[in-house]
Structure formats: C-alpha cells, structure tokens
Enzyme design. Structure first.
Site, PDB file in Angstrom:
ATOM      1  N   ASN A  72       0.830  -1.210   0.000  1.00 35.36           N
ATOM      2  CA  ASN A  72       0.000   0.000   0.000  1.00 35.36           C
ATOM      3  C   ASN A  72       0.861   1.255   0.000  1.00 35.36           C
ATOM      4  O   ASN A  72       1.957   1.291   0.564  1.00 35.36           O
ATOM      5  CB  ASN A  72      -1.022  -0.003   1.147  1.00 35.36           C
ATOM      6  CG  ASN A  72      -0.432  -0.241   2.520  1.00 35.36           C
ATOM      7  OD1 ASN A  72       0.641  -0.810   2.669  1.00 35.36           O
ATOM      8  ND2 ASN A  72      -1.160   0.189   3.542  1.00 35.36           N
ATOM      9  N   GLU A  74       0.540   5.539   0.558  1.00 29.39           N
ATOM     10  CA  GLU A  74      -0.304   6.638   1.054  1.00 29.39           C
ATOM     11  C   GLU A  74       0.394   7.961   0.775  1.00 29.39           C
ATOM     12  O   GLU A  74       1.624   8.037   0.832  1.00 29.39           O
ATOM     13  CB  GLU A  74      -0.536   6.470   2.563  1.00 29.39           C
ATOM     14  CG  GLU A  74      -1.270   5.182   2.889  1.00 29.39           C
ATOM     15  CD  GLU A  74      -1.321   4.838   4.373  1.00 29.39           C
ATOM     16  OE1 GLU A  74      -1.978   3.866   4.753  1.00 29.39           O
ATOM     17  OE2 GLU A  74      -0.679   5.571   5.170  1.00 29.39           O
ATOM     18  N   HIS A  85      -3.990   0.477  -2.693  1.00 30.24           N
ATOM     19  CA  HIS A  85      -4.042  -0.724  -1.855  1.00 30.24           C
ATOM     20  C   HIS A  85      -3.053  -1.766  -2.380  1.00 30.24           C
ATOM     21  O   HIS A  85      -2.757  -1.807  -3.581  1.00 30.24           O
ATOM     22  CB  HIS A  85      -5.456  -1.305  -1.838  1.00 30.24           C
ATOM     23  CG  HIS A  85      -6.401  -0.474  -1.027  1.00 30.24           C
ATOM     24  ND1 HIS A  85      -7.479  -0.999  -0.368  1.00 30.24           N
ATOM     25  CD2 HIS A  85      -6.399   0.856  -0.757  1.00 30.24           C
ATOM     26  CE1 HIS A  85      -8.117  -0.028   0.280  1.00 30.24           C
ATOM     27  NE2 HIS A  85      -7.478   1.098   0.050  1.00 30.24           N
ATOM     28  N   GLU A  87      -3.318  -4.847  -2.938  1.00 30.56           N
ATOM     29  CA  GLU A  87      -3.863  -5.749  -3.963  1.00 30.56           C
ATOM     30  C   GLU A  87      -3.921  -5.045  -5.325  1.00 30.56           C
ATOM     31  O   GLU A  87      -3.678  -5.660  -6.371  1.00 30.56           O
ATOM     32  CB  GLU A  87      -5.277  -6.208  -3.559  1.00 30.56           C
ATOM     33  CG  GLU A  87      -5.335  -7.014  -2.261  1.00 30.56           C
ATOM     34  CD  GLU A  87      -5.447  -6.161  -0.992  1.00 30.56           C
ATOM     35  OE1 GLU A  87      -5.038  -4.983  -0.999  1.00 30.56           O
ATOM     36  OE2 GLU A  87      -5.939  -6.692   0.025  1.00 30.56           O
ATOM     37  N   CYS A 112     -10.071  -5.493   1.439  1.00 30.04           N
ATOM     38  CA  CYS A 112     -11.255  -4.656   1.671  1.00 30.04           C
ATOM     39  C   CYS A 112     -12.277  -4.855   0.547  1.00 30.04           C
ATOM     40  O   CYS A 112     -11.991  -5.497  -0.464  1.00 30.04           O
ATOM     41  CB  CYS A 112     -10.850  -3.186   1.750  1.00 30.04           C
ATOM     42  SG  CYS A 112     -10.539  -2.447   0.136  1.00 30.04           S
ATOM     43  N   CYS A 115     -11.053  -3.835  -2.930  1.00 34.55           N
ATOM     44  CA  CYS A 115     -10.107  -4.772  -3.553  1.00 34.55           C
ATOM     45  C   CYS A 115     -10.826  -6.018  -4.046  1.00 34.55           C
ATOM     46  O   CYS A 115     -10.533  -6.524  -5.128  1.00 34.55           O
ATOM     47  CB  CYS A 115      -8.979  -5.127  -2.586  1.00 34.55           C
ATOM     48  SG  CYS A 115      -7.842  -3.753  -2.352  1.00 34.55           S
TER      49      CYS A 115
HETATM   50  N1  THU Z   1      -5.264  -1.476   2.702  1.00 35.58           N
HETATM   51  C1  THU Z   1      -4.803  -2.294   1.695  1.00 35.58           C
HETATM   52  O1  THU Z   1      -3.704  -2.090   1.180  1.00 35.58           O
HETATM   53  N2  THU Z   1      -5.609  -3.315   1.273  1.00 35.58           N
HETATM   54  C2  THU Z   1      -6.839  -3.547   1.791  1.00 35.58           C
HETATM   55  O2  THU Z   1      -7.668  -4.129   1.126  1.00 35.58           O
HETATM   56  C3  THU Z   1      -7.124  -3.038   3.133  1.00 35.58           C
HETATM   57  C4  THU Z   1      -6.557  -1.666   3.355  1.00 35.58           C
HETATM   58  C5  THU Z   1      -4.460  -0.311   3.079  1.00 35.58           C
HETATM   59  C6  THU Z   1      -5.056   1.014   2.648  1.00 35.58           C
HETATM   60  C7  THU Z   1      -4.455   1.964   3.641  1.00 35.58           C
HETATM   61  O3  THU Z   1      -3.169   2.318   3.166  1.00 35.58           O
HETATM   62  C8  THU Z   1      -4.312   1.141   4.908  1.00 35.58           C
HETATM   63  O4  THU Z   1      -4.332  -0.240   4.484  1.00 35.58           O
HETATM   64  C9  THU Z   1      -5.410   1.373   5.924  1.00 35.58           C
HETATM   65  O5  THU Z   1      -6.650   1.169   5.355  1.00 35.58           O
HETATM   66 ZN    ZN Z   2      -8.359  -2.783  -0.519  1.00 41.55          ZN
END
Ligand code: THU
Ligand code: ZN
Length: 298
Positions: A72, A74, A85, A87, A112, A115
C-alpha cells in the site's frame, strides 16, 4: 525452524521462477503455495504508509510462474482516495509485466471491499485463491467467490468477448521500451521521451466502461522512466488512476522518495467523458511539487 521462517528479507517486486526456487530452498518449503505467505512480511516492509502506519503486503503467483509483490502507498496532503491498496499494486505490477493471469494471492490483512471488487476485473476472478496471513497458522487459500459471494462485475456491463484486465492485446515495440529504461539522462527532450512512454502504456490501459484510456509516465533525475496505465473497475470507484499507476511503476521499478520525480507526462483523449488532468495535477502538486508536468492529448 518456525522462527527462521518468520524472518524478513529484501525481496524484489517481481520474482522469477528460478529466484522462487532459491527462496523455497532457503525457507525450507517445497511448494509455491507454501512460499507465498512466507514472503508477505518481507513485502510489508516495502509499503509507504506515512498516514496509517499500517503496512499491507500482497504476494501473488501468476500463471507464468512469476511472483509479484504489492504494497500500500499513502500520500500525505491528499484525500484518502488517492491511496493505493496492496492488492491494486499487485495487479498493476502484473499488468506492467504482461502477466496473463493471477492464480494465488497471499496478503497480510483481509482484502477490503474495494479490492474484492477490483479483482473482479480479471477473467475467472472467482477462481483466484486468497490466503490472509493475519488469520494465523492453519489459514488456507480460499476462492475470491468466498470473499465476495454475490458479485457485481464486468458481465453486468460488458459483452463476453470484451478483453478484461491483463487480457488486452498490444502491439508495441518492446525494444523501444527496453531502450527507454536504459537511457541515462534526457538531454533536452524529457517531455518527448515521457510522452512516448505514456502513449505506449495508455495502449495497455483497461478502460472498457468509459473508453477513455490514459497513461502517465514519470522520470527521475537519472533519466529513468516509469509508466503506469489507467485501470477501470465495473463499479467505477475502485478504479486505479494513471497517477496511482505511475506511482506503482515508480516504486516497483526501484524509484526512491517521491522527491526523486523530476517530470511527468499524462496522455489522455481530448474532450473525453472521463478526464484525468485535474486529478493528476493535484496529485503532482502534493507528491512531486518541483517536477515539470505536461499533458498530451491523444
Ligand atoms: N489497505 C490495503 O492495502 N488493502 C486492503 O484491502 C485493506 C486496506 C491499506 C489502505 C491503507 O493504506 C491502509 O491499508 C489502511 O486502510
Ligand atoms: Zn483494498
């Protein structure tokens, strides 16, 4: 031995079959499904999470036998929907390497809703099998259809013969692309080189819902080019924008801090229903404010 397996190590964003054989003997496992979850903690170390401090690592096996890593990303100063994300990173990474399909994914946290939705863009997505390492020892790969039992997806909007994500056929001069990676410095034509890369990668964009393909190429000071293609979701909102795709290419390609980006060219159609320019401008202002930025209309 169990202790040994939990160790993290430096892993690349793409692992070839011979490298995975070496990793399997190093970690003392005999199959790829066993190897994938063991690489997840090492993948997590590659994430960039200044907002959440919640590193997510995803490790996927393609039908070519290659392993792809996703993390991930940000971006402080931007709304959360600019985030990438793990994925989505993984799928973008696979697309950039022309991987035909993904079979297995091991990921550090449950995927999530976005994804689960985004993965619907792959052909036979219900058969992709996912293991969530935070479920603990004994957890196993389960089909995506277990995670999203009543999906809305491409078949709701598209005819069956429309190419899905990773299926697009592209004619491109791979030699040119190789040359591009090797350039050392741009001379005076950074914009021209980036435009070529962005046009080429836009050809691989997945935009069956809007028809508005786009691509974004960024460069670092050493003259390396990193290009990412826009990818749409049938549910629209989980789509991956061209700026996010280029950020993924930059991280996967070994790019350093965002301040290392010195230029970018966005390529998209003129007057299209979906327009990326405004969003990419905002992204660049926050992520690489000193970089030069150009927009080229197809
Ligand atoms: N995150 C993912 O990378 N994949 C998911 O499906 C769940 C959430 C990341 C997004 C964000 O950077 C952090 O986790 C908190 O949500
Ligand atoms: Zn996600």
């Amino acid at each position: 031995m169990a202790e040994e397996k939990r160790k993290t190590m430096k892993i690349p964003f793409m692992i070839t079959p011979s490298e995975s054989q070496a990793l399997m003997s190093e970690l003392n496992v005999s199959s790829l499904p066993e190897l994938l979850p063991l690489l997840v903690p090492s993948a997590q170390l590659l994430s960039r999470t200044p907002i959440s401090s919640f590193p997510v690592g995803a490790v996927g096996l393609g039908s070519s036998g290659r392993i792809y890593v996703g993390v991930n990303l940000e971006f402080p100063g931007l709304p959360l929907h600019h985030s990438v994300h793990a994925e989505q990173f993984l799928v973008t990474n696979a697309l950039l390497h022309r991987e035909p399909s993904l079979d297995l994914i091991a990921v550090s946290a449950a995927p999530c809703g976005h994804c689960r939705q985004f993965l619907q863009e792959l052909r036979n997505s219900s058969q992709i099998r996912i293991l969530v390492t935070s479920d603990g020892p004994g957890s196993d790969f389960r089909p995506l259809s277990d995670f999203l039992p009543r999906p809305f997806g491409p078949p709701d909007l598209l005819k069956e013969d429309v190419p899905l994500l990773l299926e697009a056929k592209v004619e491109e001069e791979e030699e040119e692309e190789e040359k591009e990676k090797r350039v050392n410095g741009f001379g005076s034509d950074m914009e021209g080189r980036l435009r070529e890369a962005a046009v080429r990668v836009a050809g691989r964009a997945h935009a069956p819902y809007s028809g508005c393909r786009s691509g974004f190429a960024v460069a670092d000071a050493e003259g390396r080019v990193y290009a990412g293609a826009y990818m749409e979701s049938a549910a629209y909102n989980p789509s991956v924008g061209p700026a996010q795709a280029a950020a993924i290419a930059y991280v996967a390609g070994g790019g350093g801090g965002w301040e290392g980006i010195v230029g970018g060219v966005l390529v998209e159609a003129e007057g299209a229903a979906v327009e990326q320019e405004g969003t990419v401008t905002i992204f660049m202002e926050k992520v690489a404010p000193r970089a030069q930025f150009w927009v080229h209309r197809l």
